[in-house]
Design a protein around this motif. Structure first.
Motif, PDB file in Angstrom:
ATOM      1  N   GLU A   1       0.730  -1.452   0.044  1.00 25.28           N
ATOM      2  CA  GLU A   1      -0.111   0.126   0.120  1.00 25.28           C
ATOM      3  C   GLU A   1       0.860   1.392  -0.181  1.00 25.28           C
ATOM      4  OE1 GLU A   1      -3.792  -1.409   2.244  1.00 25.28           O
ATOM      5  OE2 GLU A   1      -2.176  -1.459   3.534  1.00 25.28           O
ATOM      6  N   GLU A   2       0.313   2.146  -0.557  1.00 24.04           N
ATOM      7  CA  GLU A   2       1.160   3.578  -0.522  1.00 24.04           C
ATOM      8  C   GLU A   2       1.096   4.193   0.701  1.00 24.04           C
ATOM      9  OE1 GLU A   2       2.703   5.009  -3.290  1.00 24.04           O
ATOM     10  OE2 GLU A   2       3.396   6.057  -1.273  1.00 24.04           O
ATOM     11  N   ASN A   3       2.146   4.664   1.338  1.00 23.09           N
ATOM     12  CA  ASN A   3       2.340   5.268   2.402  1.00 23.09           C
ATOM     13  C   ASN A   3       2.490   6.808   2.416  1.00 23.09           C
ATOM     14  OD1 ASN A   3       4.722   5.340   1.950  1.00 23.09           O
ATOM     15  ND2 ASN A   3       5.511   4.250   3.547  1.00 23.09           N
ATOM     16  N   LEU A   4       2.378   7.354   1.297  1.00 23.81           N
ATOM     17  CA  LEU A   4       2.546   8.757   1.085  1.00 23.81           C
ATOM     18  C   LEU A   4       1.414   9.273   0.616  1.00 23.81           C
ATOM     19  CD1 LEU A   4       6.173   9.129  -0.109  1.00 23.81           C
ATOM     20  CD2 LEU A   4       5.404   9.661   2.115  1.00 23.81           C
ATOM     21  N   PRO A   5       0.766  10.690   0.819  1.00 24.13           N
ATOM     22  CA  PRO A   5      -0.450  11.399   0.456  1.00 24.13           C
ATOM     23  C   PRO A   5      -0.285  11.536  -1.244  1.00 24.13           C
ATOM     24  CG  PRO A   5       0.555  12.403   2.038  1.00 24.13           C
ATOM     25  CD  PRO A   5       1.536  11.537   1.780  1.00 24.13           C
ATOM     26  N   GLU A   6      -1.221  11.201  -1.770  1.00 24.63           N
ATOM     27  CA  GLU A   6      -1.228  11.505  -3.353  1.00 24.63           C
ATOM     28  C   GLU A   6      -0.546  12.862  -3.642  1.00 24.63           C
ATOM     29  OE1 GLU A   6      -2.401   9.162  -5.342  1.00 24.63           O
ATOM     30  OE2 GLU A   6      -1.912  10.074  -7.178  1.00 24.63           O
ATOM     31  N   TYR A   7      -1.019  13.945  -3.133  1.00 28.10           N
ATOM     32  CA  TYR A   7      -0.529  15.167  -3.385  1.00 28.10           C
ATOM     33  C   TYR A   7       0.775  15.202  -3.365  1.00 28.10           C
ATOM     34  CZ  TYR A   7      -0.004  16.634   1.466  1.00 28.10           C
ATOM     35  OH  TYR A   7       0.376  16.973   2.905  1.00 28.10           O
ATOM     36  N   LEU A   8       1.637  14.700  -2.476  1.00 29.77           N
ATOM     37  CA  LEU A   8       2.942  14.755  -2.298  1.00 29.77           C
ATOM     38  C   LEU A   8       3.770  13.913  -3.545  1.00 29.77           C
ATOM     39  CD1 LEU A   8       4.108  14.181   1.574  1.00 29.77           C
ATOM     40  CD2 LEU A   8       3.941  16.194   0.113  1.00 29.77           C
ATOM     41  N   LEU A   9       3.256  12.711  -4.011  1.00 28.89           N
ATOM     42  CA  LEU A   9       3.779  12.000  -5.101  1.00 28.89           C
ATOM     43  C   LEU A   9       3.618  12.786  -6.332  1.00 28.89           C
ATOM     44  CD1 LEU A   9       2.113   8.524  -4.616  1.00 28.89           C
ATOM     45  CD2 LEU A   9       4.339   9.409  -3.788  1.00 28.89           C
ATOM     46  N   MET A  10       2.679  13.799  -6.357  1.00 25.69           N
ATOM     47  CA  MET A  10       2.372  14.556  -7.550  1.00 25.69           C
ATOM     48  C   MET A  10       3.513  15.599  -7.721  1.00 25.69           C
ATOM     49  SD  MET A  10      -0.319  13.430  -9.289  1.00 25.69           S
ATOM     50  CE  MET A  10      -1.200  14.870  -9.964  1.00 25.69           C
TER      51      MET A  10
ATOM     52  N   GLN B   1      11.130  12.336   9.993  1.00 18.22           N
ATOM     53  CA  GLN B   1      10.769  13.849  10.003  1.00 18.22           C
ATOM     54  C   GLN B   1       9.692  14.149  10.776  1.00 18.22           C
ATOM     55  OE1 GLN B   1      12.890  16.100  10.481  1.00 18.22           O
ATOM     56  NE2 GLN B   1      14.650  14.980   9.874  1.00 18.22           N
ATOM     57  N   ILE B   2       8.484  13.076  10.341  1.00 18.09           N
ATOM     58  CA  ILE B   2       7.115  13.247  10.828  1.00 18.09           C
ATOM     59  C   ILE B   2       7.309  12.885  12.430  1.00 18.09           C
ATOM     60  CG2 ILE B   2       5.063  11.630  11.112  1.00 18.09           C
ATOM     61  CD1 ILE B   2       4.704  13.519   9.062  1.00 18.09           C
TER      62      ILE B   2
ATOM     63  N   ALA C   1      -2.029  17.693  13.477  1.00 14.41           N
ATOM     64  CA  ALA C   1      -1.141  17.252  14.443  1.00 14.41           C
ATOM     65  C   ALA C   1      -1.249  15.727  14.410  1.00 14.41           C
ATOM     66  CB  ALA C   1      -0.982  17.778  15.675  1.00 14.41           C
ATOM     67  N   THR C   2      -2.608  15.150  14.570  1.00 13.51           N
ATOM     68  CA  THR C   2      -3.063  14.010  14.947  1.00 13.51           C
ATOM     69  C   THR C   2      -3.041  13.198  13.583  1.00 13.51           C
ATOM     70  OG1 THR C   2      -5.399  14.695  14.692  1.00 13.51           O
ATOM     71  CG2 THR C   2      -4.420  14.394  16.940  1.00 13.51           C
ATOM     72  N   LEU C   3      -3.049  13.787  12.576  1.00  6.50           N
ATOM     73  CA  LEU C   3      -3.032  13.192  11.348  1.00  6.50           C
ATOM     74  C   LEU C   3      -4.257  12.529  10.790  1.00  6.50           C
ATOM     75  CD1 LEU C   3       0.623  11.612  10.985  1.00  6.50           C
ATOM     76  CD2 LEU C   3      -0.231  13.797  10.061  1.00  6.50           C
ATOM     77  N   SER C   4      -5.367  13.260  11.248  1.00  2.00           N
ATOM     78  CA  SER C   4      -6.587  12.407  10.941  1.00  2.00           C
ATOM     79  C   SER C   4      -7.587  12.899   9.900  1.00  2.00           C
ATOM     80  CB  SER C   4      -7.460  12.528  12.190  1.00  2.00           C
ATOM     81  OG  SER C   4      -7.259  13.775  13.146  1.00  2.00           O
ATOM     82  N   LEU C   5      -6.907  14.074   9.019  1.00  5.07           N
ATOM     83  CA  LEU C   5      -7.788  14.458   7.822  1.00  5.07           C
ATOM     84  C   LEU C   5      -7.525  13.132   6.860  1.00  5.07           C
ATOM     85  CD1 LEU C   5      -6.062  17.899   7.479  1.00  5.07           C
ATOM     86  CD2 LEU C   5      -8.441  17.434   8.367  1.00  5.07           C
ATOM     87  N   PRO C   6      -8.623  13.303   6.125  1.00 11.90           N
ATOM     88  CA  PRO C   6      -8.532  12.097   5.096  1.00 11.90           C
ATOM     89  C   PRO C   6      -7.340  12.087   4.122  1.00 11.90           C
ATOM     90  CG  PRO C   6     -10.690  13.276   5.435  1.00 11.90           C
ATOM     91  CD  PRO C   6      -9.712  13.927   6.104  1.00 11.90           C
TER      92      PRO C   6
ATOM     93  N   HIS D   1      -4.431  12.685   4.702  1.00 10.27           N
ATOM     94  CA  HIS D   1      -3.311  11.899   5.513  1.00 10.27           C
ATOM     95  C   HIS D   1      -3.458  10.500   5.909  1.00 10.27           C
ATOM     96  CE1 HIS D   1      -2.480  16.431   6.624  1.00 10.27           C
ATOM     97  NE2 HIS D   1      -1.791  16.157   5.198  1.00 10.27           N
ATOM     98  N   TYR D   2      -4.703   9.951   5.484  1.00  9.63           N
ATOM     99  CA  TYR D   2      -4.926   8.609   5.843  1.00  9.63           C
ATOM    100  C   TYR D   2      -3.723   7.637   5.612  1.00  9.63           C
ATOM    101  CZ  TYR D   2      -7.010   4.046   6.086  1.00  9.63           C
ATOM    102  OH  TYR D   2      -7.308   2.868   6.320  1.00  9.63           O
ATOM    103  N   SER D   3      -3.061   7.584   4.558  1.00  8.15           N
ATOM    104  CA  SER D   3      -2.138   6.710   4.317  1.00  8.15           C
ATOM    105  C   SER D   3      -1.001   6.925   5.240  1.00  8.15           C
ATOM    106  CB  SER D   3      -1.557   6.885   2.848  1.00  8.15           C
ATOM    107  OG  SER D   3      -1.293   8.048   2.521  1.00  8.15           O
ATOM    108  N   VAL D   4      -0.565   8.032   5.499  1.00  7.07           N
ATOM    109  CA  VAL D   4       0.552   8.431   6.364  1.00  7.07           C
ATOM    110  C   VAL D   4       0.094   7.834   7.934  1.00  7.07           C
ATOM    111  CG1 VAL D   4       1.765  10.102   7.697  1.00  7.07           C
ATOM    112  CG2 VAL D   4       1.205  10.468   5.254  1.00  7.07           C
ATOM    113  N   ARG D   5      -1.255   8.229   8.063  1.00  3.73           N
ATOM    114  CA  ARG D   5      -1.462   7.704   9.590  1.00  3.73           C
ATOM    115  C   ARG D   5      -1.386   6.131   9.769  1.00  3.73           C
ATOM    116  NH1 ARG D   5      -4.949   9.633  13.719  1.00  3.73           N
ATOM    117  NH2 ARG D   5      -5.223   7.833  15.273  1.00  3.73           N
TER     118      ARG D   5
END
Ligand code: ADP
Ligand code: MG
Length: 699
Positions: A183-192, A231-232, A671-676, A678-682
């Motif tokens: 599974e991907e662990n970085l958010p789509e927007y960072l990959l892009m 860094q996270i 901070a809690t990484l709960s936004l959708p 950021h799901y993959s990171v969390r």
């Protein structure tokens, strides 16, 4: 397929190999194997012929037939030359070590894949200490262009788990991986935004790259990922600490501290030590949580600062513990604290992996009840069974062996997290320190105790060994002790152990019993015996300590005045500096003798000259950074600032800065990484913290 499955279930592994993979390489699960990255690649498409060799700077790969061997020279200058050829001409391969092993393992007439840096000697090229691999012609033509090279150990190699054997396993694993399992662990927007390839593609490509471009994007993606998650963690910790964590308050400077400071200090503190003690006192009185890194060159006197901080904790009704990276060091710290604090009537307990059950129980009980206030130990301290009544301060000696996550585990031991002080002698330039230990405030002890004579560093070639022996003898006659250190590098473990043994034999002949006693310490000696050998050296029952770099960190034997480093050209600068720091701890003039061969690369020469020129750890760190430009991935990994799998905080600084920026932004926003988004990171963080053997290494 489940990546958390035991490695034993992979086709081609079986119980015996599984055990080796676990014990030797830390590979427990399929995932561990997937994340066991090659440290180098051989570009199989590029075969040079002997005639095409053009210079000394680039390593070349040749396909050569073995013609003959000759031994030349005498004594330590002895070397083995092998004549090899291809259709374009002849070339000599040269070994300064391990002649008999090599002759036994090569066959005349056989073809080998040879990889190494050519050296120009009397107008002809030869290749000193090449990497050599036997090739079957048939297998040679098939396969990928890039061949992965994996780190392994001698023990593994003997059982078929050499680099090639490991490659076979990773190939099996990668080919069996169902699409979409990773599974991907970085958010789509960072990959892009940063044009990163998917995690799945990267993990496949990094083992068996199709071409250099694809390899590069795989490595870039994985480096980014590694640094980003590092860094996270740092960022989350920092936010957590400043936002909600109150620190315990040590408001008063009490009886223990004052009594010790006024009546029992064995020496006057240096101004730098005083300043750092003051910084600590300010930190702990504020009601914030202290998270401080003390950087001080080897021998700058960090221990006494630690002791004073611990007394401050006890004076305020708290317990304090000091954690060391090795058992030997823990024992030493315990011993010196016991002596220093004897007049104060304050118990210091020692807890390590080998503490006997009854004593262990007593300590657990004492810590829980609060009757034991000071504790020294190893990793054993972070086990969940160790519970404190009121832990107020944790000190970690030699920081680089402990990651962010390990530090975090300590906090779980108290309702209000204890103050944390980490002490390191690894001279990391300040900017780097802030990036890697970004959650820490930094204090620097930039002054050595007075009266200490600077260590004199001497560079000698192997041919002057007899003089060096004589020098050792003179020092021993004066009552001093001597270290002799040998390199031990995973990739050449077998030969290195042979060198160590040869060295031991020749030193024992030159310094015979019963007049002289010799200790020997290395990784193949059982930990109990290692401690025993170390202890008799500390107690001066032996005069010479022969060792590998296991003694690199922290050991304090003030009576030792000579450090001989064998094959010094094979050590990195920071390691040489650490080793040198083992002497010069008493009042006597001390010496560091760097022994090298005659033929050195320019870089090795710079390293030796730097060591001879300066004793300043920070200056050395700067030179080190310059030298370790691009190339040579393995060297930096081993220098051990951080145990990263693929990224390098020195060379990959540009990626690091971007990853850090992204991590900080993300944590500030959420901070809690709960936004959708950021799901993959969390999810990945959760997955990693769930009993993962690996996580401490990543962090
Ligand atoms: P490190 O910073 O490498 O851990 P240590 O704390 O082991 O150094 O100290 C090195 C040696 O210097 C020890 O023998 C210690 O007793 C001594 N020392 C420390 N501070 C002073 C001082 N201010 N004056 C004299 N000797 C000191
Ligand atoms: Mg120390």
């Amino acid at each position: 397929m489940n990546l958390l499955q035991d490695i034993v279930y992979l086709k081609g592994v079986g119980p015996a190999k599984a055990e080796l993979l676990r014990d030797e390489l830390g590979i427990y699960t399929l995932r561990d194997l997937l994340l066991y990255f090659p440290f180098r690649y051989v570009d199989k498409s590029q075969i040079t012929t002997v005639k095409q060799i053009q210079g000394e700077s680039e390593p070349v790969q040749l396909l050569l037939e073995c013609v003959s061997f000759t031994e030349v020279g005498m004594g330590r200058a002895k070397r083995l030359t092998g004549r090899f050829r291809d259709s374009s001409g002849d070339i000599e391969l040269v070994w300064f070590k391990g002649a008999s092993w090599i002759q036994k393992n090569f066959q005349i007439g056989q073809t080998y894949l040879v990889y190494g840096k050519p050296a120009l000697f009397s107008g002809r090229y030869n290749i000193p200490h090449p990497e050599v691999e036997w090739v079957e012609q048939s297998r040679w033509n098939a396969g990928n262009t890039f061949k992965p090279v994996y780190r392994t150990t001698e023990k593994c190699s003997k059982k078929g788990l050499n680099s090639h054997g490991i490659a076979q396993l990773t190939r099996t694993l990668v080919s069996q991986l169902p699409a979409g399992l990773i599974e991907e662990n970085l958010p789509e927007y960072l990959l892009m935004k940063y044009k990163l390839i998917s995690r799945e593609a990267a993990l496949r490509e990094v083992h068996f790259p199709q071409d250099s471009k694809k390899l590069e994007s795989a490595r870039r993606r994985l480096k980014f990922e590694e640094l980003f998650f590092l860094q996270i963690q740092v960022a989350r910790q920092k936010v957590a600490l400043t936002k909600d964590e109150r620190g315990v308050v040590f408001e008063k400077v009490g009886d223990l501290f004052l009594d010790f400071y006024n009546n029992h200090l064995p020496f006057e503190l240096t101004n730098a030590q005083k300043r750092v003690v003051k910084e600590i006192r300010q930190d702990v009185a504020k009601g914030f949580h202290m998270n401080r890194l003390i950087q001080g060159d080897v021998g700058s006197g960090k221990t006494i600062v630690a002791i004073l901080a611990m007394l401050l904790a006890v004076d305020n009704g708290f317990q304090a513990c000091l954690m060391a990276p090795t058992e030997i060091l823990a024992i030493q710290h315990h011993q010196s604290m016991k002596e220093l604090l004897a007049p104060l009537n304050c118990e210091v307990a020692l807890l390590t992996g080998s503490t006997k059950t009854a004593e262990r129980r007593r300590i657990h009980q004492g810590l829980l009840e609060g009757s034991i206030q000071l504790l020294v130990g190893t990793h054993a301290l972070i086990e969940p069974v160790v519970q404190f009544q009121k832990l107020g301060l944790v000190i970690i000696d030699e920081q680089h062996r402990f990651g962010v996550a390990q530090r975090a585990r300590l906090w779980a031991k108290a309702t209000i997290p204890p103050h944390i002080l980490v002490m390191t002698a690894t001279p990391i330039p300040r900017t780097l320190a802030m990036t890697v230990y970004g959650d820490l405030d930094v204090s620097v002890i930039d002054e050595l105790p007075p009266g200490r004579k600077p260590i004199e560093t001497i560079w000698r070639s192997d041919s002057r060994r007899l003089e060096v022996f004589q020098f050792m003898e003179n020092e021993i006659k004066k009552g001093r002790q001597v270290y002799v250190v040998y390199p031990l590098i995973e990739e050449s473990e077998a030969l290195d152990y042979k060198d160590l043994q040869d060295g031991y034999d020749s030193i024992s002949r030159r310094f015979p019993r019963p007049q002289y006693q010799i200790s020997i310490v290395h990784g193949r000696i059982k930990p109990e015996d290692r401690d025993y050998e170390m202890n008799i050296f500390i107690q001066r029952q032996t005069q010479i300590m022969i060792a590998t770099t296991v003694i690199e960190v922290g050991v304090n034997v003030p009576n030792a005045s000579v450090m001989v480093i064998e094959s010094a050209e094979r050590f990195g600068l920071s390691q040489l500096h650490q080793l040198r720091g083992r002497v010069g701890r008493g009042a006597d003039q001390s010496y560091c003798i760097l022994m090298t061969g005659n033929k050195l690369s320019n870089e090795s020469k710079t390293r030796m000259e730097t060591m001879v020129r300066t004793n300043d750890g920070f200056e050395i760190a700067e030179v080190d950074l310059e030298l370790r430009g691009p190339g040579d991935i393995s060297g930096t990994q081993q220098s051990g600032v951080l145990q990263l799998k693929i990224a390098d905080i020195v060379k990959d600084q540009s990626i690091l800065l971007v990853a850090r920026e992204c991590a900080l932004e993300m944590v500030e926003e959420d901070a809690t990484l709960s936004l959708p988004k950021h799901y993959s990171v969390r999810r990945y963080l959760d997955e990693m913290s769930r009993g993962n053997s690996d996580w401490s290494k990543i962090s």
